[in-house]
Design an enzyme around this catalytic site. Structure first.
Site, mmCIF file in Angstrom:
data_model
loop_
_atom_site.group_PDB
_atom_site.id
_atom_site.type_symbol
_atom_site.label_atom_id
_atom_site.label_comp_id
_atom_site.label_asym_id
_atom_site.label_seq_id
_atom_site.Cartn_x
_atom_site.Cartn_y
_atom_site.Cartn_z
ATOM 1 N N GLU A 159 0.825 -1.212 0.000
ATOM 2 C CA GLU A 159 0.000 0.000 0.000
ATOM 3 C C GLU A 159 0.862 1.267 0.000
ATOM 4 O O GLU A 159 0.727 2.134 0.861
ATOM 5 C CB GLU A 159 -0.939 -0.003 1.207
ATOM 6 C CG GLU A 159 -1.910 -1.167 1.178
ATOM 7 C CD GLU A 159 -2.992 -1.101 2.243
ATOM 8 O OE1 GLU A 159 -2.738 -0.480 3.292
ATOM 9 O OE2 GLU A 159 -4.076 -1.656 2.021
ATOM 10 N N GLU A 344 -5.539 -8.245 -1.069
ATOM 11 C CA GLU A 344 -6.181 -8.125 0.245
ATOM 12 C C GLU A 344 -7.639 -7.796 0.016
ATOM 13 O O GLU A 344 -7.959 -6.919 -0.803
ATOM 14 C CB GLU A 344 -5.579 -6.989 1.082
ATOM 15 C CG GLU A 344 -4.226 -7.267 1.633
ATOM 16 C CD GLU A 344 -3.726 -6.148 2.559
ATOM 17 O OE1 GLU A 344 -4.550 -5.518 3.249
ATOM 18 O OE2 GLU A 344 -2.516 -5.907 2.556
#
Ligand code: BG6
Length: 442
Positions: A159, A344
């Site tokens: 991320e 995810e």
């Protein structure tokens, strides 16, 4: 149809799961020293450092094709700036990788997932300093070389765009600078990976979600588009295309940021483009330019984090939006036409374990089923090229944002709670059997 070799699996991080934070030559990383208020820090995790074989056997029982985990930098280079790696750390991950391969589970390794050796933050204030790039590369080269032939899929930074979502101590200048150093480091890691092993695929990984204008006022529509560019496009565009997008100049100007982008940086970005795009997806968001309209989700009265009246949310306020996943898959694929992975996606919830060890977690099944259906529609109807799906997280681990044990995501229940009661025993929830069927039927 999903591809025959679709990579079904699950994802975790080192610091939220391993424990053993000072074993095998490891010293604390920044995350090991972080407390999240009233709950746990990340020193203990769920003890996968000692129990990974038991856990991987359970993943294999579900039929996993892929297991995403991260390597703790401080197990390989405890201080971060040594020239030689720590053999005990390299061996630990080699055994873990071999355990996956034993069951034909493809490892997907995140090189940096919210963690930096503490020493480097003391020495250079972490990624604010460009000398971090060489330390990171040293780390990358050590693991690419050691696991050559065993690990095909890698992600550089988890991320990476999340830095832009928060206002840190140093303000925007520091955030953008650190991010620039990370993107250059990531590109150089891609180049190094291909030099070491031409069969390696290195992805960039961003926090992806979907966001909507609160009204059809063109001002809201434009504001939403800009917010999306700034928070999600910025990193993906740079890392996939190999240069900063045109709107970067507007963004820097708006935030009063000046970057030192060298010729060498530009060349690295160009030569080290990501091989695939990976992202996390949990929820969607709403943006408005209207004063006092919409209900703010974070209580801060911001105009970029509003409640969506059409959606329900988890107990932590994360708005459940499977169609947003399809939307984002389309958005990214239209833009890059690059293979993608959802690495995810999951539902944090309070679970109730019955006396016989079972957990009825139909809400988790509902969440995952609706997202998997939307993902499949993006492939079947929209033509998106999707390589795999690693849900978050197949086993209960410590929450990254709150430090809670009781915010659970797993198919596998771990006996530990926020008060520190439990013996870390693992048991199968209802969703465990459901996911097994999902994988078997592709
Ligand atoms: C992602 C992170 O943003 O969200 C994970 O990459 C994290 O590390 C996951 O665990 C879920 O967030 P949380 O705070 O519920 O653990």
């Amino acid at each position: 149809m999903l591809r025959k070799d679709f990579l079904w699996g699950g994802a975790v991080t080192a610091h939220q799961s391993e424990g053993g934070y000072n074993e095998g030559g490891k010293v604390p990383a920044v995350c090991d020293l972080t407390t999240t208020g009233e709950f746990s820090d990340f020193k203990d995790g769920i003890d996968t450092y000692h129990r990974y074989k038991e856990d991987i056997a359970l993943f294999a029982e579900m039929g996993f094709k892929m297991y995403r985990f991260s390597i703790a930098w401080t197990r390989i280079f405890p201080q971060g700036d040594e020239s030689e790696p720590n053999e005990a750390g390299l061996k630990f991950y080699e055994d873990l990788i071999d355990e996956c391969l034993k069951y034909n589970i493809e490892p997907l390794i995140t090189i940096s997932h919210y963690e930096v050796p503490f020493h480097l933050t003391q020495k250079w204030n972490s990624w604010t300093d460009r000398r971090m790039i060489d330390c990171f590369l040293n780390f990358c080269r050590a693991i690419f070389t050691r696991y050559k032939g065993k690990v095909k899929y890698w992600l550089t930074f988890n991320e990476i765009n999340i830095l832009l979502h928060f206002e840190g101590k140093g303000g925007k200048q520091v955030a953008f600078e650190s991010l620039h150093h990370q993107m250059v480091a990531s590109a150089k890691a891609v180049i190094a990976a291909h030099e070491i092993d031409e069969n390696i695929s290195v992805g960039c990984m961003i926090a992806g979600y979907c966001s909507y204008p609160y009204t059809c006022d063109p001002k809201d529509v434009l504001a939403n588009y800009k917010a999306f560019q700034d928070k999600f496009g910025y990193c993906a565009d740079t890392m996939v295309r190999g240069y900063y997008p045109v709107y970067a100049s507007r963004l820097w100007k708006q935030n009063n940021v000046t970057l030192n982008i060298t010729k060498d940086d530009e060349e690295a970005l160009k030569a080290g483009k990501a091989d695939f795009l990976a992202y996390s997806y949990y929820m969607s968001n709403v943006v408005t330019t209207h004063q006092n309209e919409g209900e703010s989700l974070d209580g801060a009265g911001t105009s970029e984090n509003l409640k969506n009246p059409y959606l329900k949310a988890s107990d932590w306020g994360w708005q459940i939006d499977p169609l947003g996943l399809r939307w984002s898959l389309n958005w990214f694929y239209d833009r890059f036409e690059l293979p993608m992975m959802i690495v995810e996606n999951g539902f944090g919830a309070y679970d109730k374990k019955e006396a016989d060890g079972t957990v009825d977690d139909q809400y988790r099944i509902d969440y995952l089923r609706s997202h998997i259906e939307a993902m499949k529609d993006a492939v079947d109807y929209d033509g998106v090229d999707l390589l795999g799906y690693t849900m978050w997280s197949p086993i209960d681990i410590v929450s990254a944002s709150t430090g809670e044990y009781d915010k659970r995501y797993g198919f596998i229940y771990v006996d530990m709670d926020d008060q520190g009661h439990g013996d870390l025993h693992r048991s199968r929830k209802d969703s465990f059997y459901w996911y097994k069927k999902v994988i078997a039927s592709n």
